[in-house]
Design a protein around this motif. Structure first.
Motif, PDB file in Angstrom:
ATOM      1  N   PHE A 217      49.244  48.004  35.303  1.00  0.00           N
ATOM      2  CA  PHE A 217      49.212  46.771  34.526  1.00  0.00           C
ATOM      3  C   PHE A 217      48.644  45.684  35.433  1.00  0.00           C
ATOM      4  N   VAL A 218      47.532  45.138  35.038  1.00  0.00           N
ATOM      5  CA  VAL A 218      46.752  44.259  35.916  1.00  0.00           C
ATOM      6  C   VAL A 218      46.492  42.933  35.215  1.00  0.00           C
ATOM      7  N   ALA A 219      46.736  41.835  35.898  1.00  0.00           N
ATOM      8  CA  ALA A 219      46.508  40.513  35.315  1.00  0.00           C
ATOM      9  C   ALA A 219      45.041  40.129  35.410  1.00  0.00           C
ATOM     10  N   GLN A 220      44.514  39.649  34.296  1.00  0.00           N
ATOM     11  CA  GLN A 220      43.161  39.093  34.294  1.00  0.00           C
ATOM     12  C   GLN A 220      43.199  37.742  35.004  1.00  0.00           C
ATOM     13  N   SER A 221      42.112  37.375  35.660  1.00  0.00           N
ATOM     14  CA  SER A 221      42.122  36.110  36.382  1.00  0.00           C
ATOM     15  C   SER A 221      42.059  34.939  35.409  1.00  0.00           C
ATOM     16  N   ALA A 245      32.732  45.872  37.584  1.00  0.00           N
ATOM     17  CA  ALA A 245      33.479  44.638  37.321  1.00  0.00           C
ATOM     18  C   ALA A 245      32.887  43.457  38.059  1.00  0.00           C
ATOM     19  N   HIS A 246      33.162  42.284  37.524  1.00  0.00           N
ATOM     20  CA  HIS A 246      32.786  41.048  38.215  1.00  0.00           C
ATOM     21  C   HIS A 246      33.796  40.759  39.315  1.00  0.00           C
ATOM     22  N   GLU A 247      33.352  40.123  40.359  1.00  0.00           N
ATOM     23  CA  GLU A 247      34.215  39.798  41.499  1.00  0.00           C
ATOM     24  C   GLU A 247      35.437  38.988  41.079  1.00  0.00           C
ATOM     25  N   GLN A 248      35.302  38.167  40.036  1.00  0.00           N
ATOM     26  CA  GLN A 248      36.395  37.287  39.610  1.00  0.00           C
ATOM     27  C   GLN A 248      37.112  37.784  38.351  1.00  0.00           C
ATOM     28  N   ALA A 249      37.040  39.070  38.087  1.00  0.00           N
ATOM     29  CA  ALA A 249      37.633  39.597  36.854  1.00  0.00           C
ATOM     30  C   ALA A 249      39.154  39.612  36.888  1.00  0.00           C
ATOM     31  N   PHE A 250      39.738  39.924  38.054  1.00  0.00           N
ATOM     32  CA  PHE A 250      41.176  40.190  38.131  1.00  0.00           C
ATOM     33  C   PHE A 250      41.883  39.183  39.037  1.00  0.00           C
ATOM     34  N   ALA A 251      43.150  38.927  38.709  1.00  0.00           N
ATOM     35  CA  ALA A 251      43.914  37.924  39.449  1.00  0.00           C
ATOM     36  C   ALA A 251      44.185  38.359  40.880  1.00  0.00           C
ATOM     37  N   ASP A 252      44.481  39.625  41.082  1.00  0.00           N
ATOM     38  CA  ASP A 252      44.791  40.157  42.412  1.00  0.00           C
ATOM     39  C   ASP A 252      44.041  41.474  42.585  1.00  0.00           C
ATOM     40  N   LYS A 253      42.754  41.359  42.788  1.00  0.00           N
ATOM     41  CA  LYS A 253      41.915  42.560  42.778  1.00  0.00           C
ATOM     42  C   LYS A 253      42.212  43.472  43.965  1.00  0.00           C
ATOM     43  N   GLU A 254      42.597  42.937  45.102  1.00  0.00           N
ATOM     44  CA  GLU A 254      42.818  43.779  46.276  1.00  0.00           C
ATOM     45  C   GLU A 254      43.993  44.736  46.033  1.00  0.00           C
ATOM     46  N   THR A 255      45.080  44.205  45.477  1.00  0.00           N
ATOM     47  CA  THR A 255      46.223  45.064  45.169  1.00  0.00           C
ATOM     48  C   THR A 255      45.850  46.095  44.106  1.00  0.00           C
ATOM     49  N   PHE A 256      45.124  45.653  43.092  1.00  0.00           N
ATOM     50  CA  PHE A 256      44.683  46.551  42.033  1.00  0.00           C
ATOM     51  C   PHE A 256      43.785  47.654  42.591  1.00  0.00           C
ATOM     52  N   TYR A 257      42.775  47.279  43.361  1.00  0.00           N
ATOM     53  CA  TYR A 257      41.850  48.274  43.903  1.00  0.00           C
ATOM     54  C   TYR A 257      42.563  49.273  44.818  1.00  0.00           C
ATOM     55  N   ALA A 258      43.496  48.788  45.622  1.00  0.00           N
ATOM     56  CA  ALA A 258      44.237  49.682  46.523  1.00  0.00           C
ATOM     57  C   ALA A 258      45.060  50.689  45.722  1.00  0.00           C
ATOM     58  N   ALA A 259      45.728  50.206  44.674  1.00  0.00           N
ATOM     59  CA  ALA A 259      46.521  51.113  43.835  1.00  0.00           C
ATOM     60  C   ALA A 259      45.626  52.135  43.149  1.00  0.00           C
ATOM     61  N   LEU A 260      44.481  51.681  42.689  1.00  0.00           N
ATOM     62  CA  LEU A 260      43.553  52.573  41.989  1.00  0.00           C
ATOM     63  C   LEU A 260      43.018  53.650  42.927  1.00  0.00           C
ATOM     64  N   ARG A 261      42.663  53.259  44.130  1.00  0.00           N
ATOM     65  CA  ARG A 261      42.154  54.248  45.101  1.00  0.00           C
ATOM     66  C   ARG A 261      43.239  55.253  45.486  1.00  0.00           C
ATOM     67  N   GLY A 262      44.493  54.790  45.501  1.00  0.00           N
ATOM     68  CA  GLY A 262      45.574  55.713  45.822  1.00  0.00           C
ATOM     69  C   GLY A 262      45.796  56.754  44.737  1.00  0.00           C
ATOM     70  N   LEU A 263      45.548  56.377  43.481  1.00  0.00           N
ATOM     71  CA  LEU A 263      45.748  57.292  42.354  1.00  0.00           C
ATOM     72  C   LEU A 263      44.517  58.142  42.062  1.00  0.00           C
ATOM     73  N   LEU A 264      43.348  57.599  42.374  1.00  0.00           N
ATOM     74  CA  LEU A 264      42.096  58.293  42.065  1.00  0.00           C
ATOM     75  C   LEU A 264      41.148  58.122  43.262  1.00  0.00           C
ATOM     76  N   PRO A 265      41.294  58.943  44.282  1.00  0.00           N
ATOM     77  CA  PRO A 265      40.517  58.763  45.523  1.00  0.00           C
ATOM     78  C   PRO A 265      39.012  58.757  45.311  1.00  0.00           C
ATOM     79  N   GLU A 266      38.536  59.444  44.268  1.00  0.00           N
ATOM     80  CA  GLU A 266      37.087  59.521  44.045  1.00  0.00           C
ATOM     81  C   GLU A 266      36.533  58.320  43.295  1.00  0.00           C
TER      82      GLU A 266
END
Length: 417
Positions: A217-221, A245-266
């Motif tokens: 669950f990810v907050a939009q910026s 995605a656009h650089e400014q799409a998400f409120a906390d993109k770093e946390t989102f991207y880290a979680a996503l990479r952990g679930l889907l390494p590819e």
């Protein structure tokens, strides 16, 4: 069971008009009061479907809803003949053409019972869209009636706003593999409403029986919403293992991207920097409201509106991207100007469903011959133009209703009359 992605496009209805009803949708507001061309709009939509068939993609359709919505008006103590100005435009709205808002879809590989789950969006934030879900649910019940493969739910209660797949993304190694489902919600958008409520997103995830460990669950910026990104699909799109995605799409993109990479390494995250393409240009051109699709021969294509090619910063970035060695290898430009002028691009017009085509009611699937037939009906029956004053013309409602009746009968979908 052969699972493939099928894009179900909404056929643009004969009541298509520019009433400017959608607060926060800049294109809708900018073109309020302009003359709309329903026939041209519907033919553009059919041409996009034909283009995608030509790419080798599976294509489905949803029909326009009954308009004007006499049942809705009657529930408010009004009729088409005496509807006040505050209700009349909403009763004529053709916004159901944007099938990305029809429902949220979780494919069978992601759900606990191994069925594809669909929940119609309540669209309660905007009056003109809040009465769409009953007609949407009626079509879903026909198209996906096979209960051994599909589970249909009622909309989330309207205390919580739900705008459907426009705020939902799915990433997976392939369409038929187990994936990660991402629900994007809004918190605040300044002068504009944040339409997707986190509680609605959580409810849909529970109803669909998703694995909490593979659901984000990810907050939009706030910046994106305030800039006119009324849905997440205006600033981000996903396909298989690629997030664009656009650089400014998400409120906390770093946390989102880290979680996503952990679930889907590819996962491959293709981010467009604000320094190259501003939020304003991205939203004006609908760069991200494109269809990111996997081609049968391999590789991905981006199906974009003409406006993307006409926006210098956007097209320059896209050409540089294609010249590299990234996952998107092809740019396909389509003309959907009538839809764009009302605030919806190629991706708004379709709902993505991963399923075996053999399990779907064939009346909702199309090939070239069926598109030819639909184009003939539209060319013969859809109004050529609708101006704002035409909504008061007593001859318009029966003409719109007769046009839709002809479409339902031609497709042998009289159950929807």
């Amino acid at each position: 069971m052969a699972l493939v992605e099928i894009n179900f496009d909404g056929i643009i209805g004969p009541s298509h008009n520019y009433a400017g009803l959608s607060l926060g949708n800049l294109a809708s507001a900018a073109n309020r009061g302009m003359v709309a061309r329903p026939r041209a709009a519907a033919l553009q939509g059919l041409a996009k479907m034909r283009h995608n068939l030509g790419l080798g993609l599976a294509q489905g359709i949803f029909l326009p809803h009954p308009r004007p919505n006499r049942v809705w008006l009657e529930s408010l103590g009004a009729t088409v003949e005496d509807a006040p100005d505050s209700l009349r435009p909403a009763a004529f709205s053709a916004s159901a053409m944007w099938a990305a808002n029809a429902a949220t879809v979780s494919p069978a590989p992601d759900t606990i019972d191994g069925r594809c789950h669909l929940t119609p969006a309540n669209l309660r934030t905007m009056a003109h869209r809040s009465h769409e879900w009953p007609a949407t649910l009626a079509q879903l019940r026909l198209a996906f009636a096979d209960a051994s493969h599909f589970a249909l739910h009622n909309p989330v209660p309207p205390a919580f706003g739900d705008e459907g797949a426009a705020n939902h993304m799915r990433l997976a190694p392939s369409h038929d593999a187990s994936g990660v489902e991402i629900f994007v919600y809004g918190v605040s958008g300044g002068a504009f409403p944040a339409r997707q409520h986190v509680e609605a997103s959580r409810a849909v995830a529970r109803l669909h029986g998703l694995d909490p460990a593979r659901t984000l669950f990810v907050a939009q910026s706030e910046e994106a919403i305030a800039a006119g990104a009324f849905h997440n699909d205006v600033v981000a799109v996903a396909n298989e293992h690629v997030l664009f995605a656009h650089e400014q799409a998400f409120a906390d993109k770093e946390t989102f991207y880290a979680a996503l990479r952990g679930l889907l390494p590819e996962v491959e995250i293709l981010e467009v920097p604000a320094a190259a393409v501003s939020l304003a240009d991205a939203i004006r051109s609908y760069l991200f409201n494109a269809q990111l699709v996997t081609l049968p021969e391999g590789g991905m294509a981006l199906v974009l509106p003409e406006e993307a090619r006409e926006t210098p910063s956007v097209w320059a970035w896209l050409e540089e991207m294609i010249a590299g060695n990234g996952p998107i290898r092809r740019l396909c430009v389509v003309d959907v100007r009538q839809s764009m002028a009302n605030g919806g691009g190629p991706a708004c017009l379709r709902l993505r469903i991963v399923a075996d085509p053999a399990t779907i009611d064939p009346r909702f699937l199309v090939d070239e011959a069926r598109l030819d037939r639909l184009a003939g009906i539209v060319s013969a029956r859809w109004p050529k133009r609708i101006a704002p004053a035409d909504l008061l013309d007593p001859e318009l409602p029966p003409a719109i209703e007769e046009a839709r009746r002809g479409l339902c009968e031609a497709l042998d979908l009289r159950e929807l009359l």
